[in-house]
Motif scaffolding. Structure first.
Motif, PDB file in Angstrom:
ATOM      1  N   ALA A 179       0.830  -1.212   0.000  1.00  0.00           N
ATOM      2  CA  ALA A 179       0.000   0.000   0.000  1.00  0.00           C
ATOM      3  C   ALA A 179       0.859   1.254   0.000  1.00  0.00           C
ATOM      4  N   LEU A 180       1.977   1.232   0.717  1.00  0.00           N
ATOM      5  CA  LEU A 180       2.878   2.375   0.723  1.00  0.00           C
ATOM      6  C   LEU A 180       3.526   2.553  -0.646  1.00  0.00           C
ATOM      7  N   LEU A 181       3.935   1.437  -1.244  1.00  0.00           N
ATOM      8  CA  LEU A 181       4.527   1.505  -2.579  1.00  0.00           C
ATOM      9  C   LEU A 181       3.535   2.104  -3.570  1.00  0.00           C
ATOM     10  N   ALA A 182       2.283   1.721  -3.478  1.00  0.00           N
ATOM     11  CA  ALA A 182       1.252   2.262  -4.376  1.00  0.00           C
ATOM     12  C   ALA A 182       1.098   3.763  -4.174  1.00  0.00           C
ATOM     13  N   SER A 183       1.159   4.205  -2.922  1.00  0.00           N
ATOM     14  CA  SER A 183       1.054   5.630  -2.621  1.00  0.00           C
ATOM     15  C   SER A 183       2.234   6.404  -3.195  1.00  0.00           C
ATOM     16  N   LEU A 184       3.430   5.849  -3.066  1.00  0.00           N
ATOM     17  CA  LEU A 184       4.621   6.492  -3.626  1.00  0.00           C
ATOM     18  C   LEU A 184       4.512   6.589  -5.145  1.00  0.00           C
ATOM     19  N   MET A 185       3.985   5.544  -5.767  1.00  0.00           N
ATOM     20  CA  MET A 185       3.882   5.503  -7.221  1.00  0.00           C
ATOM     21  C   MET A 185       2.800   6.437  -7.766  1.00  0.00           C
ATOM     22  N   ASP A 186       1.982   6.995  -6.867  1.00  0.00           N
ATOM     23  CA  ASP A 186       0.928   7.930  -7.286  1.00  0.00           C
ATOM     24  C   ASP A 186       1.481   9.315  -7.639  1.00  0.00           C
ATOM     25  N   GLU A 187       2.743   9.569  -7.301  1.00  0.00           N
ATOM     26  CA  GLU A 187       3.329  10.882  -7.554  1.00  0.00           C
ATOM     27  C   GLU A 187       3.162  11.277  -9.030  1.00  0.00           C
ATOM     28  N   ALA A 188       2.620  12.494  -9.255  1.00  0.00           N
ATOM     29  CA  ALA A 188       2.285  12.933 -10.612  1.00  0.00           C
ATOM     30  C   ALA A 188       3.505  12.961 -11.533  1.00  0.00           C
ATOM     31  N   TYR A 189       4.671  13.327 -10.999  1.00  0.00           N
ATOM     32  CA  TYR A 189       5.861  13.431 -11.845  1.00  0.00           C
ATOM     33  C   TYR A 189       6.138  12.132 -12.591  1.00  0.00           C
ATOM     34  N   LEU A 190       5.909  11.010 -11.929  1.00  0.00           N
ATOM     35  CA  LEU A 190       6.241   9.712 -12.509  1.00  0.00           C
ATOM     36  C   LEU A 190       5.421   9.405 -13.752  1.00  0.00           C
ATOM     37  N   HIS A 191       4.297  10.076 -13.898  1.00  0.00           N
ATOM     38  CA  HIS A 191       3.391   9.792 -15.003  1.00  0.00           C
ATOM     39  C   HIS A 191       3.436  10.864 -16.093  1.00  0.00           C
ATOM     40  N   MET A 192       4.323  11.844 -15.924  1.00  0.00           N
ATOM     41  CA  MET A 192       4.518  12.860 -16.961  1.00  0.00           C
ATOM     42  C   MET A 192       5.331  12.286 -18.109  1.00  0.00           C
ATOM     43  N   SER A 193       5.108  12.817 -19.299  1.00  0.00           N
ATOM     44  CA  SER A 193       5.889  12.395 -20.457  1.00  0.00           C
ATOM     45  C   SER A 193       7.167  13.223 -20.538  1.00  0.00           C
ATOM     46  N   PRO A 194       8.275  12.621 -20.964  1.00  0.00           N
ATOM     47  CA  PRO A 194       9.503  13.391 -21.155  1.00  0.00           C
ATOM     48  C   PRO A 194       9.355  14.336 -22.356  1.00  0.00           C
ATOM     49  N   PRO A 195      10.179  15.398 -22.413  1.00  0.00           N
ATOM     50  CA  PRO A 195      11.315  15.698 -21.537  1.00  0.00           C
ATOM     51  C   PRO A 195      10.869  16.166 -20.160  1.00  0.00           C
ATOM     52  N   LYS A 196      11.588  15.716 -19.146  1.00  0.00           N
ATOM     53  CA  LYS A 196      11.288  16.118 -17.780  1.00  0.00           C
ATOM     54  C   LYS A 196      12.524  15.891 -16.925  1.00  0.00           C
ATOM     55  N   SER A 197      12.609  16.651 -15.835  1.00  0.00           N
ATOM     56  CA  SER A 197      13.710  16.499 -14.890  1.00  0.00           C
ATOM     57  C   SER A 197      13.201  16.870 -13.510  1.00  0.00           C
ATOM     58  N   THR A 198      13.881  16.358 -12.502  1.00  0.00           N
ATOM     59  CA  THR A 198      13.439  16.585 -11.129  1.00  0.00           C
ATOM     60  C   THR A 198      14.645  16.626 -10.210  1.00  0.00           C
ATOM     61  N   GLY A 199      14.393  16.738  -8.906  1.00  0.00           N
ATOM     62  CA  GLY A 199      15.490  16.814  -7.946  1.00  0.00           C
ATOM     63  C   GLY A 199      14.971  16.803  -6.524  1.00  0.00           C
ATOM     64  N   ARG A 200      15.809  17.298  -5.621  1.00  0.00           N
ATOM     65  CA  ARG A 200      15.413  17.378  -4.217  1.00  0.00           C
ATOM     66  C   ARG A 200      14.302  18.392  -3.981  1.00  0.00           C
ATOM     67  N   ASP A 201      14.031  19.243  -4.967  1.00  0.00           N
ATOM     68  CA  ASP A 201      12.911  20.169  -4.842  1.00  0.00           C
ATOM     69  C   ASP A 201      11.598  19.409  -4.673  1.00  0.00           C
ATOM     70  N   LEU A 202      11.519  18.212  -5.248  1.00  0.00           N
ATOM     71  CA  LEU A 202      10.323  17.382  -5.123  1.00  0.00           C
ATOM     72  C   LEU A 202      10.539  16.221  -4.169  1.00  0.00           C
ATOM     73  N   PHE A 203      11.560  15.422  -4.406  1.00  0.00           N
ATOM     74  CA  PHE A 203      11.758  14.197  -3.624  1.00  0.00           C
ATOM     75  C   PHE A 203      12.706  14.466  -2.450  1.00  0.00           C
ATOM     76  N   HIS A 204      12.123  14.594  -1.270  1.00  0.00           N
ATOM     77  CA  HIS A 204      12.891  14.871  -0.055  1.00  0.00           C
ATOM     78  C   HIS A 204      12.174  14.245   1.136  1.00  0.00           C
TER      79      HIS A 204
END
Length: 382
Positions: free
Chosen positions: A232-257
């Motif tokens: 259930a926790l894994l499913a919640s983590l996988m709900d993050e919108a960034y993961l479902h965006m189409s590239p090009p895309k980039s991320t960092g500690r601004d989101l995942f912290h």
């Protein structure tokens, strides 16, 4: 482009320095690079490698600047000076290991403290002027800003280098760089190259083990291997919108912290910390596996670089999750290609420094989304 270790009397020598989102220290390489404008058949020649760990205070300074804080302009300037001195120490170590070599330039990434391409900026703190002063060598820095100015993400910048060094005509492969954040370079069999940040690499696992065991990272993934994934926790983590965006895309500690993780842990307070760690390891492996299957289903190989290549549990889970999705790619570290995983990004910034000096584009518009190829970096003369 082949990779060799040793000496060669042609081409130019560059130093590459990299300190990534894991905030563990500086990796440095001194490398002789062939001129890409000449078809000499020469490969890269690594002359020396060095690593300087961050001391606790420098690491804390960098961590504080990942989020808005009081008097942060002053704090950032002090961190920039401390980083430049650490970079200079790495350069001196490289010079001592390869005496008498004349270095054309230093390519240095700096330390990312903000990455907001959607707002038109990225910030890698550094004091390149001080580094030039301390080393007496030209410094090329600020590689990401020009790509963002051209409408790109400013990241990842390594796919062009991965293509030059690891690409093999007629074979589809993926280079997965697992640092604090993970990114992949898709080296297609037809010669095309794509790449993007897939999501967290070690950043959440590092933060969690730091909080619960006082360690800066989970060596070999041993702690994660002792736990059980919480579905259930894994499913919640996988709900993050960034993961479902189409590239090009980039991320960092601004989101995942850590604060992002703590928000996801609401309702899971009774979970064992070791099971959370296992779930975070699975999260990183699953985000990578899903994107590899989605964007490079025909990949024959996945070559892993960055600190994550030394996380045995993570590497094993990535292989299992790829196989479970009928992907036949074999997972290995870049060591199988003759390049230590921790050296790849430093080599990339030496390569980018050469591109700047030769006034050649360093980005791939298909990767970053920029309007076209751009010469990346800024010169701080010795």
């Amino acid at each position: 482009m082949s990779m060799q270790h040793g000496n060669n009397n042609s081409t130019s020598i560059y130093i590459g320095l990299m300190s990534g989102t894991s905030l563990d220290g500086v990796d440095g390489v001194m490398v002789r690079l062939p001129d890409p404008r000449e078809d000499t058949g020469a490969g890269m020649h690594i002359l020396a490698t060095a690593y300087i760990p961050f001391d606790a205070e420098l690491r804390q300074q960098a961590m504080r600047l990942q989020q808005a804080s009081e008097n942060e302009l002053h704090q950032e300037a002090l961190l920039a000076n401390a980083l430049a001195k650490t970079y200079a120490a790495c350069v001196k170590k490289l010079q001592a290991l390869a005496e008498g070599q004349v270095v054309q330039a230093i390519g240095v990434h700096g330390q990312t403290i903000r990455h907001r391409p959607e707002l038109g900026y990225t910030r890698q703190t550094n004091n390149p002027s001080l580094l030039a002063e301390l080393t007496g060598i030209d410094v090329i820095a600020d590689f990401r800003s020009r790509d963002i100015a051209a409408g790109g993400q400013g990241a990842p910048l390594v796919p062009a280098f991965h293509r030059a060094v690891f690409g093999c005509a007629g074979t589809s492969s993926v280079v997965a760089n697992i640092g604090g954040i993970s990114n992949i370079s898709i080296l297609a069999a037809d010669g095309s190259t794509r790449g993007f940040d897939t999501g967290p690499g070690n950043v959440l696992m590092d933060a969690w083990i730091q909080q619960h065991q006082g360690k800066t990272y989970d060596a070999n993934g041993d702690w994660a291997a002792q736990g059980n994934v919480i579905p259930a926790l894994l499913a919640s983590l996988m709900d993050e919108a960034y993961l479902h965006m189409s590239p090009p895309k980039s991320t960092g500690r601004d989101l995942f912290h850590l604060a992002w993780l703590q928000g996801k842990l609401l309702g899971f307070e009774a979970s064992r910390p070791v099971d959370v760690q296992a779930t975070l390891c699975e999260f990183t492996a699953l985000t990578l596996a899903n994107d590899i299957v989605r964007h490079a289903p025909d990949a024959a190989h996945v070559y892993v670089c960055g600190g994550g290549a030394y996380n045995h549990q993570l590497m094993q889970r990535l292989q299992v999750l790829l196989s479970a999705q009928s992907c036949k790619a074999m997972v290995n570290s870049t060591a199988i290609l003759g390049v230590a995983p921790e050296q790849v990004e430093a080599l990339a910034f030496a390569w980018l420094a050469q591109r700047f000096c030769l006034r050649l584009p360093g980005n791939l518009a298909d990767v970053t989304g920029a309007a076209g190829g751009r010469i990346l970096g800024a010169l701080y003369p010795a």
